[in-house]
Design an enzyme around this catalytic site. Structure first.
Site, PDB file in Angstrom:
ATOM      1  N   SER A 115       0.846  -1.184   0.000  1.00  0.00           N
ATOM      2  CA  SER A 115       0.000   0.000   0.000  1.00  0.00           C
ATOM      3  C   SER A 115       0.887   1.242   0.000  1.00  0.00           C
ATOM      4  O   SER A 115       2.036   1.192   0.461  1.00  0.00           O
ATOM      5  CB  SER A 115      -0.869  -0.039   1.251  1.00  0.00           C
ATOM      6  OG  SER A 115      -1.231   1.254   1.639  1.00  0.00           O
ATOM      7  N   SER A 116       0.333   2.350  -0.479  1.00  0.00           N
ATOM      8  CA  SER A 116       1.132   3.585  -0.538  1.00  0.00           C
ATOM      9  C   SER A 116       1.427   4.137   0.859  1.00  0.00           C
ATOM     10  O   SER A 116       2.240   5.051   0.991  1.00  0.00           O
ATOM     11  CB  SER A 116       0.414   4.642  -1.372  1.00  0.00           C
ATOM     12  OG  SER A 116      -0.854   4.895  -0.832  1.00  0.00           O
ATOM     13  N   CYS A 117       0.799   3.576   1.901  1.00  0.00           N
ATOM     14  CA  CYS A 117       1.088   4.079   3.254  1.00  0.00           C
ATOM     15  C   CYS A 117       2.455   3.610   3.761  1.00  0.00           C
ATOM     16  O   CYS A 117       2.869   3.971   4.854  1.00  0.00           O
ATOM     17  CB  CYS A 117      -0.014   3.724   4.236  1.00  0.00           C
ATOM     18  SG  CYS A 117      -0.078   1.997   4.589  1.00  0.00           S
ATOM     19  N   TYR A 162       0.212  -0.943  10.213  1.00  0.00           N
ATOM     20  CA  TYR A 162      -0.106  -1.538   8.909  1.00  0.00           C
ATOM     21  C   TYR A 162       1.073  -1.362   7.945  1.00  0.00           C
ATOM     22  O   TYR A 162       1.484  -2.298   7.251  1.00  0.00           O
ATOM     23  CB  TYR A 162      -1.347  -0.814   8.393  1.00  0.00           C
ATOM     24  CG  TYR A 162      -1.899  -1.267   7.085  1.00  0.00           C
ATOM     25  CD1 TYR A 162      -2.555  -2.490   6.970  1.00  0.00           C
ATOM     26  CD2 TYR A 162      -1.812  -0.456   5.957  1.00  0.00           C
ATOM     27  CE1 TYR A 162      -3.094  -2.889   5.764  1.00  0.00           C
ATOM     28  CE2 TYR A 162      -2.354  -0.847   4.745  1.00  0.00           C
ATOM     29  CZ  TYR A 162      -2.995  -2.065   4.656  1.00  0.00           C
ATOM     30  OH  TYR A 162      -3.530  -2.461   3.464  1.00  0.00           O
ATOM     31  N   LYS A 203       3.525  -4.117   5.921  1.00  0.00           N
ATOM     32  CA  LYS A 203       3.690  -4.109   4.461  1.00  0.00           C
ATOM     33  C   LYS A 203       5.160  -3.969   4.072  1.00  0.00           C
ATOM     34  O   LYS A 203       5.622  -4.582   3.112  1.00  0.00           O
ATOM     35  CB  LYS A 203       2.862  -2.977   3.846  1.00  0.00           C
ATOM     36  CG  LYS A 203       1.359  -3.161   4.005  1.00  0.00           C
ATOM     37  CD  LYS A 203       0.874  -4.363   3.228  1.00  0.00           C
ATOM     38  CE  LYS A 203      -0.627  -4.486   3.228  1.00  0.00           C
ATOM     39  NZ  LYS A 203      -1.084  -5.707   2.550  1.00  0.00           N
ATOM     40  N   HIS A 216     -12.451   3.385   4.007  1.00  0.00           N
ATOM     41  CA  HIS A 216     -11.573   4.427   3.487  1.00  0.00           C
ATOM     42  C   HIS A 216     -12.419   5.642   3.088  1.00  0.00           C
ATOM     43  O   HIS A 216     -13.642   5.589   3.078  1.00  0.00           O
ATOM     44  CB  HIS A 216     -10.805   3.893   2.276  1.00  0.00           C
ATOM     45  CG  HIS A 216      -9.796   2.846   2.633  1.00  0.00           C
ATOM     46  ND1 HIS A 216      -9.912   1.532   2.237  1.00  0.00           N
ATOM     47  CD2 HIS A 216      -8.662   2.920   3.358  1.00  0.00           C
ATOM     48  CE1 HIS A 216      -8.881   0.845   2.702  1.00  0.00           C
ATOM     49  NE2 HIS A 216      -8.105   1.655   3.388  1.00  0.00           N
TER      50      HIS A 216
HETATM   51  N1  LIG Z   1      -8.550  -0.781  -0.524  1.00  0.00           N
HETATM   52  C1  LIG Z   1      -7.560   0.036  -0.794  1.00  0.00           C
HETATM   53  O1  LIG Z   1      -7.730   1.279  -0.913  1.00  0.00           O
HETATM   54  C2  LIG Z   1      -6.163  -0.488  -0.962  1.00  0.00           C
HETATM   55  C3  LIG Z   1      -5.165   0.417  -1.311  1.00  0.00           C
HETATM   56  C4  LIG Z   1      -3.865  -0.032  -1.458  1.00  0.00           C
HETATM   57  C5  LIG Z   1      -3.570  -1.356  -1.256  1.00  0.00           C
HETATM   58  N2  LIG Z   1      -4.543  -2.229  -0.920  1.00  0.00           N
HETATM   59  C6  LIG Z   1      -4.130  -3.617  -0.660  1.00  0.00           C
HETATM   60  O2  LIG Z   1      -4.912  -4.570  -1.332  1.00  0.00           O
HETATM   61  C7  LIG Z   1      -5.044  -5.732  -0.524  1.00  0.00           C
HETATM   62  C8  LIG Z   1      -6.521  -6.080  -0.400  1.00  0.00           C
HETATM   63  O3  LIG Z   1      -7.226  -4.967   0.127  1.00  0.00           O
HETATM   64  P1  LIG Z   1      -8.812  -4.835  -0.039  1.00  0.00           P
HETATM   65  O4  LIG Z   1      -9.118  -3.404  -0.082  1.00  0.00           O
HETATM   66  O5  LIG Z   1      -9.294  -5.745  -1.116  1.00  0.00           O
HETATM   67  O6  LIG Z   1      -9.303  -5.387   1.362  1.00  0.00           O
HETATM   68  P2  LIG Z   1     -10.675  -6.108   1.711  1.00  0.00           P
HETATM   69  O7  LIG Z   1     -11.737  -5.720   0.746  1.00  0.00           O
HETATM   70  O8  LIG Z   1     -10.911  -5.872   3.155  1.00  0.00           O
HETATM   71  O9  LIG Z   1     -10.360  -7.650   1.475  1.00  0.00           O
HETATM   72  C9  LIG Z   1      -9.432  -8.303   2.280  1.00  0.00           C
HETATM   73  C10 LIG Z   1      -9.452  -9.764   1.952  1.00  0.00           C
HETATM   74  O10 LIG Z   1      -8.528 -10.404   2.825  1.00  0.00           O
HETATM   75  C11 LIG Z   1      -9.117 -11.567   3.324  1.00  0.00           C
HETATM   76  N3  LIG Z   1      -8.624 -11.813   4.675  1.00  0.00           N
HETATM   77  C12 LIG Z   1      -8.513 -10.940   5.711  1.00  0.00           C
HETATM   78  N4  LIG Z   1      -8.059 -11.582   6.805  1.00  0.00           N
HETATM   79  C13 LIG Z   1      -7.884 -12.884   6.446  1.00  0.00           C
HETATM   80  C14 LIG Z   1      -7.466 -14.044   7.122  1.00  0.00           C
HETATM   81  N5  LIG Z   1      -7.102 -14.002   8.425  1.00  0.00           N
HETATM   82  N6  LIG Z   1      -7.434 -15.214   6.447  1.00  0.00           N
HETATM   83  C15 LIG Z   1      -7.798 -15.276   5.157  1.00  0.00           C
HETATM   84  N7  LIG Z   1      -8.195 -14.215   4.440  1.00  0.00           N
HETATM   85  C16 LIG Z   1      -8.248 -13.030   5.089  1.00  0.00           C
HETATM   86  C17 LIG Z   1     -10.615 -11.328   3.362  1.00  0.00           C
HETATM   87  O11 LIG Z   1     -11.244 -12.572   3.236  1.00  0.00           O
HETATM   88  P3  LIG Z   1     -12.827 -12.821   3.550  1.00  0.00           P
HETATM   89  O12 LIG Z   1     -13.582 -11.844   2.693  1.00  0.00           O
HETATM   90  O13 LIG Z   1     -13.062 -14.219   3.134  1.00  0.00           O
HETATM   91  O14 LIG Z   1     -13.007 -12.568   5.014  1.00  0.00           O
HETATM   92  C18 LIG Z   1     -10.797 -10.431   2.146  1.00  0.00           C
HETATM   93  O15 LIG Z   1     -11.082 -11.205   1.015  1.00  0.00           O
HETATM   94  C19 LIG Z   1      -4.381  -5.420   0.813  1.00  0.00           C
HETATM   95  O16 LIG Z   1      -3.100  -5.973   0.846  1.00  0.00           O
HETATM   96  C20 LIG Z   1      -4.267  -3.924   0.814  1.00  0.00           C
HETATM   97  O17 LIG Z   1      -3.142  -3.477   1.495  1.00  0.00           O
HETATM   98  C21 LIG Z   1      -5.840  -1.835  -0.771  1.00  0.00           C
END
Ligand SMILES: NC(=O)c1ccc[n+]([C@@H]2O[C@H](COP(=O)([O-])OP(=O)(O)OC[C@H]3O[C@@H](n4cnc5c(N)ncnc54)[C@H](OP(=O)(O)O)[C@@H]3O)[C@@H](O)[C@H]2O)c1
Length: 324
Positions: free
Chosen positions: A117-119, A146, A150, A189
């Site tokens: 992530s950009s953080c 967090y 990362k 967010h």
């Molecule tokens: N959203 C943003 O703005 C953003 C920005 C930059 C980077 N990212 C990166 O993208 C990635 C995904 O983010 P997202 O926004 O898609 O998050 P999200 O919508 O909250 O999804 C997170 C996923 O992780 C799974 N997960 C969480 N804890 C788990 C565990 N203990 N065991 C197995 N699976 C687990 C969840 O599974 P279940 O649904 O089955 O519970 C869910 O599918 C992260 O690494 C994040 O840092 C996101």
């Protein structure tokens, strides 16, 4: 930098594990891989495979032997969630990513894409933020836990590359939005929080919405389908030690974003700004020149992306709001 000609495009028939395939990012990656012909995709809900459970993760990898892994599982949240639960944000994320990477190493997964992530970047990094700004200054304190997890993930990817010669890579996306986002007010967010706030105000016929801060900070947003497209491109052509930024390289003020959200959801009242609340970093935008040099650029404009996200949200708001 150009695409590495020595890297063969990923084999579309290879068993490919998308960790976090039900989340905002993972579900978009799943859709993109599927539409590009990946025929052996695997994903597990956290309720069936808790990636914090090391033994079960090793067992899963030994049983399924994926050749590729897209690591999009993480504990994710906005400022409030990060600030109030730093232990979970550090411990869960360290365990999830370390278990997945150790198990992937155990079965010698050929390609793994780790999503950070950009953080990860210093709070006062020069803008637009280049990849080499990493670890050049103090982190933003609200999401330090967090970010540390990362940064450790990037380090582990690099260590595996050096010690074991596997073609693993890390991508650092900017703020992502899209269908499947988290609209919970305590965990979400900024963009989904604004969508929810204006949507509720419209439904309640409210004549004013009060947002936190001055509205002047500048932020960058990328649609999850664009991120997924970039991830596929990276899987196919990118093979470098350095993590790589994924974003649009353009930013808008939060006030401009709020106005656009209000317009898209059809809210006609006033927007007010509570300047007694903190603004956070004045500007945060990624330098995406490395990604652009690979021939990739985003294709979904903010208005179009917001319209389709709101459309998705409105199809089943109670289901969207239940996520969190
Ligand atoms: N959203 C943003 O703005 C953003 C920005 C930059 C980077 N990212 C990166 O993208 C990635 C995904 O983010 P997202 O926004 O898609 O998050 P999200 O919508 O909250 O999804 C997170 C996923 O992780 C799974 N997960 C969480 N804890 C788990 C565990 N203990 N065991 C197995 N699976 C687990 C969840 O599974 P279940 O649904 O089955 O519970 C869910 O599918 C992260 O690494 C994040 O840092 C996101």
């Amino acid at each position: 930098m150009t695409a590495d000609p020595s890297v063969d495009a990923a084999d579309r028939s290879a068993p490919t594990f998308v960790a976090g395939h039900r989340g905002l990012v993972g579900s978009a990656i799943w859709r993109r891989l599927q539409s590009d012909g990946f025929s052996d995709l695997r994903g597990e809900a956290s309720a069936d495979l808790d990636l914090r459970d090391r033994d079960r993760v090793f067992d899963y990898f030994r049983r399924t032997s994926p050749r590729y892994v897209m690591l999009a599982a993480a504990r994710v949240g906005g400022i409030a969630a990060n600030a109030s639960r730093p232990v979970e944000f550090l411990s869960d994320n360290l365990r999830i990513q370390t278990n997945v990477m150790d198990a992937a190493l155990d079965v010698r997964v050929e390609r793994l894409l780790f999503l950070g992530s950009s953080c990860i970047y210093p709070r006062l990094a020069p803008q637009p933020i280049r990849e080499d700004s990493l670890m050049t200054g103090p982190l933003e304190s609200t999401n330090e836990a967090y970010a540390l997890a990362k940064i450790a993930g990037i380090g582990l990817v690099q260590a595996v590359r050096r010690q074991h010669g596997l073609r693993w890579i890390s991508a650092m996306p900017t703020n992502i939005y899209g269908p499947g986002d988290n609209f919970d007010p305590t965990g979400s967010h900024v963009l989904p929080a604004l969508i929810r706030r204006y949507w509720e105000a419209r439904n309640a016929d409210a004549d004013r919405v009060v947002n936190w801060g001055t509205g002047s900070p500048r932020r960058e947003f990328l649609h999850s389908d664009d991120l997924a497209d970039a991830c596929l491109r990276l899987l196919d052509v990118y093979d470098e030690d350095s993590h790589i930024n994924v974003g649009t390289g353009t930013d808008s003020t939060i006030r401009e974003i709020a106005d656009l959200v209000a317009e898209v959801v059809g809210y006609r009242g006033a927007s007010e700004w509570d300047s007694s609340r903190p603004d956070g970093t004045p500007r945060k935008v990624l330098d995406v020149s490395r990604l652009a040099a690979l021939g990739w650029s985003p294709s979904i404009g903010l208005r179009d992306g917001l319209e389709s996200t709101v459309e998705w949200f409105e199809q089943d708001p109670s289901c969207a709001l239940a996520r969190g």
